[in-house]
Scaffold this motif. Structure first.
Motif, PDB file in Angstrom:
ATOM      1  N   PHE A  53      76.388 -21.478  -4.455  1.00 27.21           N
ATOM      2  CA  PHE A  53      75.294 -20.834  -3.726  1.00 27.21           C
ATOM      3  C   PHE A  53      75.635 -20.727  -2.232  1.00 27.21           C
ATOM      4  O   PHE A  53      75.470 -19.666  -1.618  1.00 27.21           O
ATOM      5  CB  PHE A  53      73.992 -21.627  -3.928  1.00 27.21           C
ATOM      6  CG  PHE A  53      72.907 -21.226  -2.978  1.00 27.21           C
ATOM      7  CD1 PHE A  53      72.192 -20.048  -3.180  1.00 27.21           C
ATOM      8  CD2 PHE A  53      72.610 -21.996  -1.860  1.00 27.21           C
ATOM      9  CE1 PHE A  53      71.195 -19.655  -2.288  1.00 27.21           C
ATOM     10  CE2 PHE A  53      71.622 -21.615  -0.963  1.00 27.21           C
ATOM     11  CZ  PHE A  53      70.913 -20.449  -1.177  1.00 27.21           C
ATOM     12  N   ILE A  54      76.119 -21.834  -1.661  1.00 22.66           N
ATOM     13  CA  ILE A  54      76.414 -21.855  -0.222  1.00 22.66           C
ATOM     14  C   ILE A  54      77.549 -20.875   0.107  1.00 22.66           C
ATOM     15  O   ILE A  54      77.478 -20.137   1.087  1.00 22.66           O
ATOM     16  CB  ILE A  54      76.770 -23.300   0.233  1.00 22.66           C
ATOM     17  CG1 ILE A  54      75.529 -24.197   0.091  1.00 22.66           C
ATOM     18  CG2 ILE A  54      77.295 -23.326   1.660  1.00 22.66           C
ATOM     19  CD1 ILE A  54      75.811 -25.691   0.232  1.00 22.66           C
ATOM     20  N   ASP A  55      78.564 -20.851  -0.750  1.00 21.07           N
ATOM     21  CA  ASP A  55      79.680 -19.911  -0.564  1.00 21.07           C
ATOM     22  C   ASP A  55      79.196 -18.474  -0.532  1.00 21.07           C
ATOM     23  O   ASP A  55      79.615 -17.682   0.316  1.00 21.07           O
ATOM     24  CB  ASP A  55      80.666 -20.042  -1.734  1.00 21.07           C
ATOM     25  CG  ASP A  55      81.867 -20.856  -1.345  1.00 21.07           C
ATOM     26  OD1 ASP A  55      81.847 -21.411  -0.223  1.00 21.07           O
ATOM     27  OD2 ASP A  55      82.809 -20.938  -2.163  1.00 21.07           O
ATOM     28  N   HIS A  56      78.334 -18.146  -1.467  1.00 26.33           N
ATOM     29  CA  HIS A  56      77.806 -16.784  -1.528  1.00 26.33           C
ATOM     30  C   HIS A  56      77.030 -16.465  -0.254  1.00 26.33           C
ATOM     31  O   HIS A  56      77.195 -15.396   0.335  1.00 26.33           O
ATOM     32  CB  HIS A  56      76.916 -16.614  -2.769  1.00 26.33           C
ATOM     33  CG  HIS A  56      76.235 -15.282  -2.847  1.00 26.33           C
ATOM     34  ND1 HIS A  56      74.934 -15.093  -2.431  1.00 26.33           N
ATOM     35  CD2 HIS A  56      76.692 -14.061  -3.253  1.00 26.33           C
ATOM     36  CE1 HIS A  56      74.601 -13.822  -2.592  1.00 26.33           C
ATOM     37  NE2 HIS A  56      75.647 -13.169  -3.102  1.00 26.33           N
ATOM     38  N   ALA A  57      76.193 -17.392   0.193  1.00 31.48           N
ATOM     39  CA  ALA A  57      75.402 -17.163   1.404  1.00 31.48           C
ATOM     40  C   ALA A  57      76.311 -16.987   2.613  1.00 31.48           C
ATOM     41  O   ALA A  57      76.122 -16.072   3.420  1.00 31.48           O
ATOM     42  CB  ALA A  57      74.430 -18.327   1.630  1.00 31.48           C
ATOM     43  N   ASN A  58      77.323 -17.843   2.723  1.00 26.09           N
ATOM     44  CA  ASN A  58      78.220 -17.733   3.874  1.00 26.09           C
ATOM     45  C   ASN A  58      79.011 -16.435   3.846  1.00 26.09           C
ATOM     46  O   ASN A  58      79.375 -15.897   4.885  1.00 26.09           O
ATOM     47  CB  ASN A  58      79.170 -18.937   3.931  1.00 26.09           C
ATOM     48  CG  ASN A  58      78.460 -20.194   4.416  1.00 26.09           C
ATOM     49  OD1 ASN A  58      77.415 -20.112   5.078  1.00 26.09           O
ATOM     50  ND2 ASN A  58      78.991 -21.347   4.082  1.00 26.09           N
ATOM     51  N   GLY A  59      79.266 -15.927   2.653  1.00 22.71           N
ATOM     52  CA  GLY A  59      80.029 -14.683   2.552  1.00 22.71           C
ATOM     53  C   GLY A  59      79.158 -13.443   2.675  1.00 22.71           C
ATOM     54  O   GLY A  59      79.669 -12.340   2.848  1.00 22.71           O
ATOM     55  N   THR A  60      77.851 -13.588   2.572  1.00 22.28           N
ATOM     56  CA  THR A  60      76.981 -12.411   2.638  1.00 22.28           C
ATOM     57  C   THR A  60      75.999 -12.514   3.796  1.00 22.28           C
ATOM     58  O   THR A  60      76.138 -11.819   4.798  1.00 22.28           O
ATOM     59  CB  THR A  60      76.208 -12.228   1.315  1.00 22.28           C
ATOM     60  OG1 THR A  60      75.479 -13.426   1.025  1.00 22.28           O
ATOM     61  CG2 THR A  60      77.141 -11.895   0.178  1.00 22.28           C
ATOM     62  N   ASN A  61      75.031 -13.412   3.692  1.00 21.68           N
ATOM     63  CA  ASN A  61      74.033 -13.535   4.751  1.00 21.68           C
ATOM     64  C   ASN A  61      73.493 -14.959   4.741  1.00 21.68           C
ATOM     65  O   ASN A  61      72.976 -15.422   3.725  1.00 21.68           O
ATOM     66  CB  ASN A  61      72.897 -12.539   4.479  1.00 21.68           C
ATOM     67  CG  ASN A  61      71.998 -12.373   5.684  1.00 21.68           C
ATOM     68  OD1 ASN A  61      71.740 -13.318   6.415  1.00 21.68           O
ATOM     69  ND2 ASN A  61      71.534 -11.162   5.898  1.00 21.68           N
ATOM     70  N   ASP A  62      73.635 -15.636   5.877  1.00 20.25           N
ATOM     71  CA  ASP A  62      73.236 -17.050   5.871  1.00 20.25           C
ATOM     72  C   ASP A  62      71.715 -17.243   5.898  1.00 20.25           C
ATOM     73  O   ASP A  62      71.238 -18.372   5.885  1.00 20.25           O
ATOM     74  CB  ASP A  62      73.958 -17.858   6.958  1.00 20.25           C
ATOM     75  CG  ASP A  62      73.614 -17.432   8.368  1.00 20.25           C
ATOM     76  OD1 ASP A  62      72.743 -16.568   8.527  1.00 20.25           O
ATOM     77  OD2 ASP A  62      74.226 -17.967   9.312  1.00 20.25           O
ATOM     78  N   ILE A  63      70.964 -16.141   5.894  1.00 21.87           N
ATOM     79  CA  ILE A  63      69.506 -16.251   5.786  1.00 21.87           C
ATOM     80  C   ILE A  63      69.132 -16.916   4.448  1.00 21.87           C
ATOM     81  O   ILE A  63      68.096 -17.565   4.335  1.00 21.87           O
ATOM     82  CB  ILE A  63      68.833 -14.855   5.920  1.00 21.87           C
ATOM     83  CG1 ILE A  63      67.326 -14.970   6.199  1.00 21.87           C
ATOM     84  CG2 ILE A  63      69.034 -13.988   4.699  1.00 21.87           C
ATOM     85  CD1 ILE A  63      66.973 -14.986   7.633  1.00 21.87           C
ATOM     86  N   PHE A  64      70.014 -16.770   3.429  1.00 20.97           N
ATOM     87  CA  PHE A  64      69.747 -17.396   2.127  1.00 20.97           C
ATOM     88  C   PHE A  64      69.693 -18.927   2.237  1.00 20.97           C
ATOM     89  O   PHE A  64      68.986 -19.576   1.477  1.00 20.97           O
ATOM     90  CB  PHE A  64      70.803 -16.986   1.093  1.00 20.97           C
ATOM     91  CG  PHE A  64      70.791 -15.501   0.784  1.00 20.97           C
ATOM     92  CD1 PHE A  64      69.599 -14.828   0.530  1.00 20.97           C
ATOM     93  CD2 PHE A  64      71.978 -14.781   0.741  1.00 20.97           C
ATOM     94  CE1 PHE A  64      69.582 -13.462   0.241  1.00 20.97           C
ATOM     95  CE2 PHE A  64      71.969 -13.412   0.447  1.00 20.97           C
ATOM     96  CZ  PHE A  64      70.768 -12.759   0.201  1.00 20.97           C
ATOM     97  N   LEU A  65      70.459 -19.477   3.186  1.00 21.97           N
ATOM     98  CA  LEU A  65      70.454 -20.931   3.349  1.00 21.97           C
ATOM     99  C   LEU A  65      69.108 -21.401   3.885  1.00 21.97           C
ATOM    100  O   LEU A  65      68.613 -22.470   3.522  1.00 21.97           O
ATOM    101  CB  LEU A  65      71.585 -21.375   4.289  1.00 21.97           C
ATOM    102  CG  LEU A  65      73.005 -21.007   3.846  1.00 21.97           C
ATOM    103  CD1 LEU A  65      74.020 -21.419   4.906  1.00 21.97           C
ATOM    104  CD2 LEU A  65      73.336 -21.665   2.516  1.00 21.97           C
ATOM    105  N   VAL A  66      68.516 -20.589   4.769  1.00 16.83           N
ATOM    106  CA  VAL A  66      67.196 -20.950   5.306  1.00 16.83           C
ATOM    107  C   VAL A  66      66.141 -20.796   4.212  1.00 16.83           C
ATOM    108  O   VAL A  66      65.235 -21.616   4.087  1.00 16.83           O
ATOM    109  CB  VAL A  66      66.820 -20.073   6.525  1.00 16.83           C
ATOM    110  CG1 VAL A  66      65.718 -20.744   7.320  1.00 16.83           C
ATOM    111  CG2 VAL A  66      68.009 -19.788   7.408  1.00 16.83           C
ATOM    112  N   ALA A  67      66.276 -19.750   3.405  1.00 16.62           N
ATOM    113  CA  ALA A  67      65.331 -19.538   2.303  1.00 16.62           C
ATOM    114  C   ALA A  67      65.393 -20.706   1.318  1.00 16.62           C
ATOM    115  O   ALA A  67      64.361 -21.183   0.835  1.00 16.62           O
ATOM    116  CB  ALA A  67      65.643 -18.217   1.598  1.00 16.62           C
ATOM    117  N   ALA A  68      66.622 -21.178   1.049  1.00 16.01           N
ATOM    118  CA  ALA A  68      66.775 -22.317   0.129  1.00 16.01           C
ATOM    119  C   ALA A  68      66.083 -23.552   0.698  1.00 16.01           C
ATOM    120  O   ALA A  68      65.474 -24.342  -0.037  1.00 16.01           O
ATOM    121  CB  ALA A  68      68.259 -22.613  -0.098  1.00 16.01           C
ATOM    122  N   LYS A  69      66.152 -23.704   2.021  1.00 16.50           N
ATOM    123  CA  LYS A  69      65.474 -24.842   2.649  1.00 16.50           C
ATOM    124  C   LYS A  69      63.962 -24.711   2.494  1.00 16.50           C
ATOM    125  O   LYS A  69      63.271 -25.710   2.273  1.00 16.50           O
ATOM    126  CB  LYS A  69      65.836 -24.924   4.136  1.00 16.50           C
ATOM    127  CG  LYS A  69      67.067 -25.761   4.408  1.00 16.50           C
ATOM    128  CD  LYS A  69      67.377 -25.784   5.888  1.00 16.50           C
ATOM    129  CE  LYS A  69      67.350 -27.174   6.473  1.00 16.50           C
ATOM    130  NZ  LYS A  69      67.898 -27.219   7.851  1.00 16.50           N
TER     131      LYS A  69
END
Ligand code: ZN
Ligand code: ZN
Ligand code: ZN
Length: 470
Positions: free
Chosen positions: A211-227
Motif C-alpha cells: 500500500f505504502i509503495d503504491h502511494a509513494n509512487g502515485t500520490n502520498d495523499i493516500f497515506l493521509v487517507a489511511a491515517k
C-alpha cells in the motif's frame, strides 16, 4: 436466488455507507461538537457558529489586538510528504524537528549522496514526481556519518538544541518522535494499525508495504487517507471498550446499548465534519489536461483511488468498520484534504542556524565558516527547506475566506510544531467573524475568482463586491 431482491446484508452495508456520508448533522450537533473541540484544546478565544444558511464560521469570543495569537489549532490527521522525509527529520506526531542540527544536515546529505533526495517537493494533483539530486559537493561519507552519530559537532549548535529522537514503539524505521508522549499518542491514535515494524504480523506487514509503495509512487495523499481510516477504527474500538467497561460496572438491559454502527458513526464524527465532496469530482483539472479529456481524467483518478483502497483493505480491513472501506467513503476522505487544502509547514532550524552563523561578528564568523561552509555549499540553495505535508485542522477548516481577511495562518518564531497558528492581522472585536485568505489575496480580481472556483464558490467579500466589473 432471485437476482432482483437485494441481499439484506448488502442493503445494510450500503445504508451504512450512506449514513456515513449523509450531509453533516444538524447545526445544533455540529455546534456541540466544536464546543467540545474548543474546550478540549483550550482555544476559548473563538467559537464555531453554524447556521443552515451560512454554514460554518469562526467568530471572536473577545477582542484581539493586531498581531495577537487567536488560536493554535491541533492537527486532526496529517502527514509529512513522502518526498520531504529525506530532507527533514521531524516528529511523526507533532512535526517538530528532532535530533540535532548535525543530524539534520548529515542525514540529508547522506541520503542525497545515495540518490534518494527529492530536495524540491514536486507534487501535482495526480501524483508526485521525483527528481534525483546527486550531489558532487557532498563531503566524504565518513564525515557525514560522524555528523549523524554525534561524533562531529558543528560550532554554536548548542544554541539550536532539538528534542532527542524517540523510536517507534512498534519497531519500524519510518516514524520517529520528539517525546514518549508523541510516540504513544501517535501509536494509539493512528500508527498501531499502520506500523510496518517487526512487531506487526508478516501478512499485514507485507500488505502495508505494498500500500505504502503504491502511494509513494502515485500520490502520498493516500497515506493521509489511511491515517484518517485508522484513526476512525481505533476511535471506534476505544468507544466500544468504554461501553463494555460501562456495562460491567452498571449492567443495563441490552437495548440501552448503542449499536456497533452508532459507535462507528460517533467515531467517524471528527472526520465527517471536514468532508465535502468526492476527490475525483472536486479535484481541479490540471493545466496540462484538456477540458475534453476531463471525464477520462476523473475516471483515472477514481481508478487510482480504487487500487489504493484495495491495497489498504488487504492490510487493515476490519469487518466491524467495513463501510469505511467503501470507495465512496475513501473518495470523500481524500476530497476533504483536497478541498480544505491545508498545508502543513514547519520552518527548518537549519535555516536559523546558518542565518545565525552569518550574523556573527566578522572574526567569529570566519572561524565558524571554516567548518560550516562546506556543508552549506553541499546543501545548496535548498538548505532551508522546511517540513512540508498535508494536514486537516478542525477549527481552521471552519474559517471562511475573505480577500481582505482579518487573520492569517502564520507561524511565529516560537511555533516549532505542525499545528496551525492563526494571528490577527488587525484589531478584531468580540463577535466579529474571523476570516483568512485561502489564496494569494494580492492577485487581481479575475485570478482570485478563478482560484476560488476550485474551492467551489465565488467570493462575495467586501473587496470583491467593490472590485467586481459592473
Ligand atoms: Zn512530537
Ligand atoms: Zn512504526
Ligand atoms: Zn473576495
Amino acid at each position: 436466488m432471485d437476482r432482483n431482491s437485494p441481499c439484506p446484508l448488502d442493503k445494510e452495508y450500503s445504508d451504512h455507507i450512506s449514513a456515513l456520508l449523509s450531509p453533516p448533522p444538524p447545526p445544533q450537533s455540529v455546534q456541540e461538537y466544536y464546543d467540545e473541540v474548543i474546550e478540549a484544546t483550550k482555544c476559548t478565544g473563538v467559537r464555531v457558529s453554524c447556521s443552515s444558511r451560512h454554514g460554518k464560521g469562526v467568530y471572536a469570543n473577545r477582542d484581539f489586538t493586531k498581531d495577537e495569537l487567536i488560536l493554535k489549532d491541533q492537527i486532526l490527521v496529517g502527514a509529512q510528504h513522502s518526498s520531504n522525509k529525506v530532507d527533514c527529520l521531524v516528529c511523526s506526531y507533532c512535526y517538530r524537528f528532532i535530533g540535532s542540527i548535525e543530524l539534520q544536515i548529515g542525514r540529508r546529505l547522506y541520503l542525497q549522496s545515495l540518490g534518494l533526495s527529492t530536495s524540491k517537493h514536486c507534487h501535482d494533483d495526480t501524483g508526485s514526481s521525483s527528481s534525483i539530486n546527486m550531489n558532487e559537493n557532498s563531503p566524504p561519507e565518513e564525515v557525514l556519518k560522524s555528523l549523524i552519530n554525534g561524533n562531529l559537532s558543528l560550532p554554536y549548535t548548542s544554541q539550536f538544541a532539538l528534542p532527542p529522537v524517540i523510536a517507534c514503539p512498534g519497531g519500524c524505521e519510518e516514524e520517529h518522535y520528539c517525546s514518549q508522549f508523541c510516540a504513544e499518542s501517535d501509536w494509539t491514535s493512528y500508527h498501531s494499525l499502520l506500523c510496518t515494524g517487526s512487531n506487526t504480523g508478516e501478512s499485514r506487514r507485507s500488505a502495508l508495504l505494498k500500500f505504502i509503495d503504491h502511494a509513494n509512487g502515485t500520490n502520498d495523499i493516500f497515506l493521509v487517507a489511511a491515517k484518517a481510516i485508522s484513526f476512525t477504527i481505533l476511535r471506534y474500538k476505544k468507544l466500544k471498550s468504554l461501553q463494555g467497561v460501562e456495562n460491567e460496572q452498571h449492567p443495563t438491559p441490552d437495548n440501552s446499548n448503542k449499536s456497533d454502527f452508532s459507535l462507528l458513526l460517533e467515531a467517524w464524527k471528527p472526520v465527517s465534519m471536514g468532508f465535502k465532496k468526492r476527490w475525483w469530482d472536486c479535484i481541479a483539472l490540471p493545466d496540462d489536461v484538456d477540458t475534453c479529456d476531463e471525464a477520462s481524467f476523473r475516471m483515472e483518478i477514481q481508478d487510482l483511488a480504487f487500487i489504493s483502497l484495495q491495497l489498504l483493505k488487504d492490510a487493515i480491513f476490519d469487518i466491524e468498520c467495513a463501510p469505511l472501506f467503501s470507495l465512496e467513503v475513501y473518495g470523500n476522505i481524500i476530497g476533504m484534504f483536497e478541498l480544505n487544502n491545508l498545508d502543513l509547514v514547519v520552518a527548518s532550524p537549519v535555516e536559523d542556524y546558518f542565518i545565525y552563523i552569518d550574523d556573527l561578528s566578522q572574526r567569529e564568523k570566519e572561524e565558524a565558516e571554516r567548518v560550516t561552509q562546506p556543508f552549506l555549499e553541499a546543501l545548496g540553495d535548498e538548505y532551508s527547506v522546511s517540513c512540508q505535508g498535508t494536514a486537516f485542522f478542525p477549527i481552521q477548516s471552519c474559517m471562511n475566506h475573505s480577500c481582505c481577511p482579518n487573520a492569517n495562518a502564520f507561524k511565529r518564531d516560537e511555533d516549532k510544531d505542525g499545528h496551525a497558528t492563526i494571528i490577527a492581522r488587525q484589531p478584531i472585536s468580540e463577535g466579529e467573524e474571523i476570516t483568512i485568505s485561502y489564496i494569494d489575496e494580492d492577485l487581481p480580481y479575475e485570478e482570485r475568482q478563478a482560484l476560488l472556483a476550485d474551492y467551489g464558490f465565488s467570493c462575495m467579500c467586501p473587496r470583491c463586491l467593490k472590485e467586481q466589473p459592473k
